[in-house]
Design a protein around this motif. Structure first.
Motif, PDB file in Angstrom:
ATOM      1  N   ASN A 199       0.836  -1.213   0.000  1.00 47.06           N
ATOM      2  CA  ASN A 199       0.000   0.000   0.000  1.00 47.06           C
ATOM      3  C   ASN A 199       0.862   1.250   0.000  1.00 47.06           C
ATOM      4  O   ASN A 199       0.582   2.224  -0.701  1.00 47.06           O
ATOM      5  N   HIS A 200       1.898   1.235   0.831  1.00 45.26           N
ATOM      6  CA  HIS A 200       2.757   2.415   0.977  1.00 45.26           C
ATOM      7  C   HIS A 200       3.405   2.793  -0.352  1.00 45.26           C
ATOM      8  O   HIS A 200       3.490   3.986  -0.691  1.00 45.26           O
ATOM      9  N   PHE A 201       3.868   1.781  -1.098  1.00 45.29           N
ATOM     10  CA  PHE A 201       4.555   2.053  -2.362  1.00 45.29           C
ATOM     11  C   PHE A 201       3.622   1.977  -3.562  1.00 45.29           C
ATOM     12  O   PHE A 201       4.089   2.042  -4.706  1.00 45.29           O
ATOM     13  N   ASN A 216      -2.026  -5.137  13.259  1.00 46.23           N
ATOM     14  CA  ASN A 216      -2.497  -3.826  12.814  1.00 46.23           C
ATOM     15  C   ASN A 216      -1.892  -2.694  13.642  1.00 46.23           C
ATOM     16  O   ASN A 216      -1.657  -1.591  13.127  1.00 46.23           O
ATOM     17  N   THR A 217      -1.625  -2.961  14.922  1.00 45.19           N
ATOM     18  CA  THR A 217      -1.001  -1.928  15.761  1.00 45.19           C
ATOM     19  C   THR A 217       0.389  -1.556  15.238  1.00 45.19           C
ATOM     20  O   THR A 217       0.808  -0.404  15.363  1.00 45.19           O
ATOM     21  N   PHE A 218       1.100  -2.513  14.646  1.00 47.41           N
ATOM     22  CA  PHE A 218       2.426  -2.221  14.083  1.00 47.41           C
ATOM     23  C   PHE A 218       2.302  -1.302  12.865  1.00 47.41           C
ATOM     24  O   PHE A 218       3.134  -0.412  12.655  1.00 47.41           O
ATOM     25  N   ILE A 219       1.259  -1.525  12.055  1.00 48.96           N
ATOM     26  CA  ILE A 219       1.038  -0.656  10.889  1.00 48.96           C
ATOM     27  C   ILE A 219       0.773   0.776  11.347  1.00 48.96           C
ATOM     28  O   ILE A 219       1.356   1.733  10.823  1.00 48.96           O
ATOM     29  N   GLN A 220      -0.107   0.911  12.344  1.00 49.57           N
ATOM     30  CA  GLN A 220      -0.460   2.251  12.830  1.00 49.57           C
ATOM     31  C   GLN A 220       0.740   2.952  13.473  1.00 49.57           C
ATOM     32  O   GLN A 220       0.859   4.177  13.429  1.00 49.57           O
ATOM     33  N   LYS A 221       1.649   2.169  14.036  1.00 48.01           N
ATOM     34  CA  LYS A 221       2.752   2.739  14.805  1.00 48.01           C
ATOM     35  C   LYS A 221       3.950   3.102  13.937  1.00 48.01           C
ATOM     36  O   LYS A 221       4.621   4.119  14.189  1.00 48.01           O
ATOM     37  N   TYR A 222       4.230   2.301  12.897  1.00 50.20           N
ATOM     38  CA  TYR A 222       5.508   2.454  12.194  1.00 50.20           C
ATOM     39  C   TYR A 222       5.402   2.950  10.755  1.00 50.20           C
ATOM     40  O   TYR A 222       6.425   3.250  10.136  1.00 50.20           O
ATOM     41  N   PRO A 250       4.312   5.858   7.998  1.00 48.12           N
ATOM     42  CA  PRO A 250       4.005   7.299   7.998  1.00 48.12           C
ATOM     43  C   PRO A 250       2.574   7.595   7.575  1.00 48.12           C
ATOM     44  O   PRO A 250       1.977   8.560   8.037  1.00 48.12           O
ATOM     45  N   ASN A 251       2.027   6.783   6.682  1.00 48.44           N
ATOM     46  CA  ASN A 251       0.631   6.939   6.254  1.00 48.44           C
ATOM     47  C   ASN A 251      -0.076   5.598   6.435  1.00 48.44           C
ATOM     48  O   ASN A 251      -0.297   4.858   5.466  1.00 48.44           O
ATOM     49  N   PRO A 252      -0.429   5.273   7.655  1.00 44.27           N
ATOM     50  CA  PRO A 252      -0.951   3.927   7.929  1.00 44.27           C
ATOM     51  C   PRO A 252      -2.320   3.677   7.312  1.00 44.27           C
ATOM     52  O   PRO A 252      -3.125   4.585   7.150  1.00 44.27           O
ATOM     53  N   VAL A 253      -2.527   2.414   6.948  1.00 47.99           N
ATOM     54  CA  VAL A 253      -3.834   1.954   6.483  1.00 47.99           C
ATOM     55  C   VAL A 253      -4.317   0.903   7.473  1.00 47.99           C
ATOM     56  O   VAL A 253      -3.553   0.416   8.308  1.00 47.99           O
TER      57      VAL A 253
END
Length: 514
Positions: free
Chosen positions: A150-152, A220-226, A228-231
């Motif tokens: 998603n990020h890239f 999901n907590t790792f996505i939100q934490k690390y 820059p634009n979390p999904v």
């Protein structure tokens, strides 16, 4: 003039059509077997002319000569896992329940996922302006890292170390009913008894709840934490363009696959290379044949319990064959003269030698694939993970026998070695499975490269997605429908009961009045 322009446009079109794609490979686990598979796939893509970046804890010793090769090496990522495995001795985990194994795998996966995402090199990558056309991620518990796609803004491709299974199938809508698909940790045959289907259904239900209620939210907590634009993790789990399966019908029972699932089992096996002189002479001079013994790259023979090691030594000392043993220490106490040791051994090249008559293995999938490729029968001593499934598959297909670890003693090992070496059916079955593995229209690595390129060419290949993928897991398994049906039946029965009770009371009241 127009002909020249046409030729020029055609030439430019060919160049543009052959431009290499930018592909990110994510293989952060510290297991050498995982890295062998991941690096072989990524090197194949680089050799095909692509710009490849691989994330892993290992440095590649033989970088590809074609394409572009970039490594992001995650230093110190393996240290927490080493501490975990010191606490959990694999040889003592052999009899633990499937639920305990799932919990251990989840703990390990959470350590690797967070350790990788917070690593300064990954954070630098996330903050860079790099672009990727596809992200290939190992399908083994690092679901939070799928958000890299998603990020890239890249297509998500999953690589499975094993065959299609319930940990993976729901991401692409592949059929995985507990009536015909045994859970990977339960070691049930493909044709299960009634009680096995009951246990399989309960285990699958508990595992599904565990992942949806605990594991995926935790990831999901790792996505939100690390990021820059979390999904949300739900936006990436089911957005899969392609699944590459390290499986084949020569090793596994035939299974259903949706169009985006491609089998490439055996892709890591290389043509035999010349052996070191000492090994070559040892194998060439073994007139009675060679027995090769290895517990793989993660399990170490030097950590075997003393009584098991002594049983193996006594058995080997009585054999007329030569023994080649992957032993990770400098000295093996009580080493018989017919036993040769090696801390590391070129397994594929050894199995290719005609004098190797038997492979005693832990049943890891790489070892299983390599022994089938070269047509060598096995005695499997499975310990953890998918090893039991692979081992019992070999026994059912007739090219091996399983020796449970708790039953490993001198008498049993000697008996099974005599059975394998004296009965030609095991070697014949191994050779037959080998012929099936080799009989392919396209080499498996070439097939993998083709499908990765196909997904990129067709902008994610959405036409390969099955429509029922849009259903939630409880809708897919008709749980809401069954609940509705049961509710209707219960309501109807309840109304009938009330009506009968009312009529009975009226009848009794009328009788009393009369």
């Amino acid at each position: 003039m127009s002909a020249r322009v046409s030729l020029l446009l055609l030439f430019l079109g060919i160049i543009n059509g052959n431009q290499g794609a930018r592909i990110l490979g994510v293989f952060p686990f510290g297991a050498p077997s995982h890295y062998i598979l991941g690096s072989t796939l990524m090197k194949g893509l680089a050799e095909a002319g692509h710009d490849v970046t691989i994330i892993s804890p290992f440095k590649e010793k033989n970088p590809p000569k074609g394409g572009k090769w970039t490594e992001i090496i995650l230093d110190d990522l393996m240290e927490p896992l080493k501490k975990l495995f010191i606490k959990h001795d694999p040889f003592k985990m052999e009899g633990q329940s499937g639920i305990s194994t799932i919990n251990l795998i989840s703990t390990m996966s959470n350590i690797v996922s967070e350790g990788a995402l917070k690593h300064n090199k990954i954070q630098e990558l996330l903050k860079s302006n790099q672009k990727f056309d596809a992200v290939i991620i190992t399908q083994f518990g690092i679901d939070s890292m799928k958000a890299l796609a998603n990020h890239f803004n890249a297509h998500l491709i999953l690589f499975s170390n094993t065959a299609a299974n319930s940990w993976l199938n729901h991401f692409v809508g592949n059929p995985s009913l507990p009536s015909f698909a045994p859970e990977i940790l339960l070691n049930f045959p493909e044709k299960m008894s009634f009680m096995q289907r009951v246990k399989n259904t309960i285990f699958k239900f508990v595992s599904t709840l565990y992942h949806n209620i605990y594991f995926y939210p935790h990831q999901n907590t790792f996505i939100q934490k690390y990021f820059p634009n979390p999904v949300d993790i739900e936006d990436t789990l089911y957005n899969v363009s392609l699944v590459l399966l390290n499986s084949h019908e020569s090793i596994f029972t035939a299974q259903p696959h949706v169009p985006c699932m491609i089998q490439i089992g055996g892709f890591h096996v290389q043509p035999p290379k010349k052996l070191p002189d000492d090994l070559q002479n040892f194998l060439d001079e073994a007139k009675e044949g060679v027995i090769y013994f290895s517990m793989g790259s993660n399990l170490k023979s030097q950590n075997l319990p003393v009584e098991k090691r002594e049983a193996i030594l006594k058995t080997f000392s009585k054999r007329k064959e030569k023994i080649l043993w992957k032993w990770e220490d400098d000295v093996l106490p009580g080493q018989p003269p017919n036993v040769k040791l090696g801390k590391w051994l070129p397994q594929q090249d050894i199995l290719a030698h005609p004098n190797v008559k038997l492979f005693i293995t832990h049943g890891g999938l790489l070892s299983t694939t390599e022994t089938v490729y070269h047509g060598v029968p096995i005695i499997a001593i499975p310990i953890i993970g998918d090893q039991k499934m692979n081992a019992y598959n070999g026994e059912r297909l007739g090219y091996g026998i399983v020796l449970p670890f708790e039953e490993l003693n001198e008498e049993n090992l000697s008996r099974l070695m005599d059975e394998i070496l004296s009965n030609p059916k095991y070697t014949n079955n191994a050779k037959e499975r080998s012929r099936i593995m080799h009989d392919r229209q396209v080499k498996p690595l070439d097939n993998a490269v083709y499908w990765v390129e196909y997904v990129i060419r067709h902008n994610g290949a959405r036409h390969l997605r099955v429509p029922y993928l849009e259903l939630t897991w409880y809708q897919f398994y008709l749980l809401d429908v069954f609940l509705f049906i049961f509710a209707v039946i219960f309501t109807v029965l309840f109304v009938i009961k009330k009506a009968v009770s009312y009529l009975c009371r009226r009848s009794q009241s009328k009788t009393k009045k009369e």
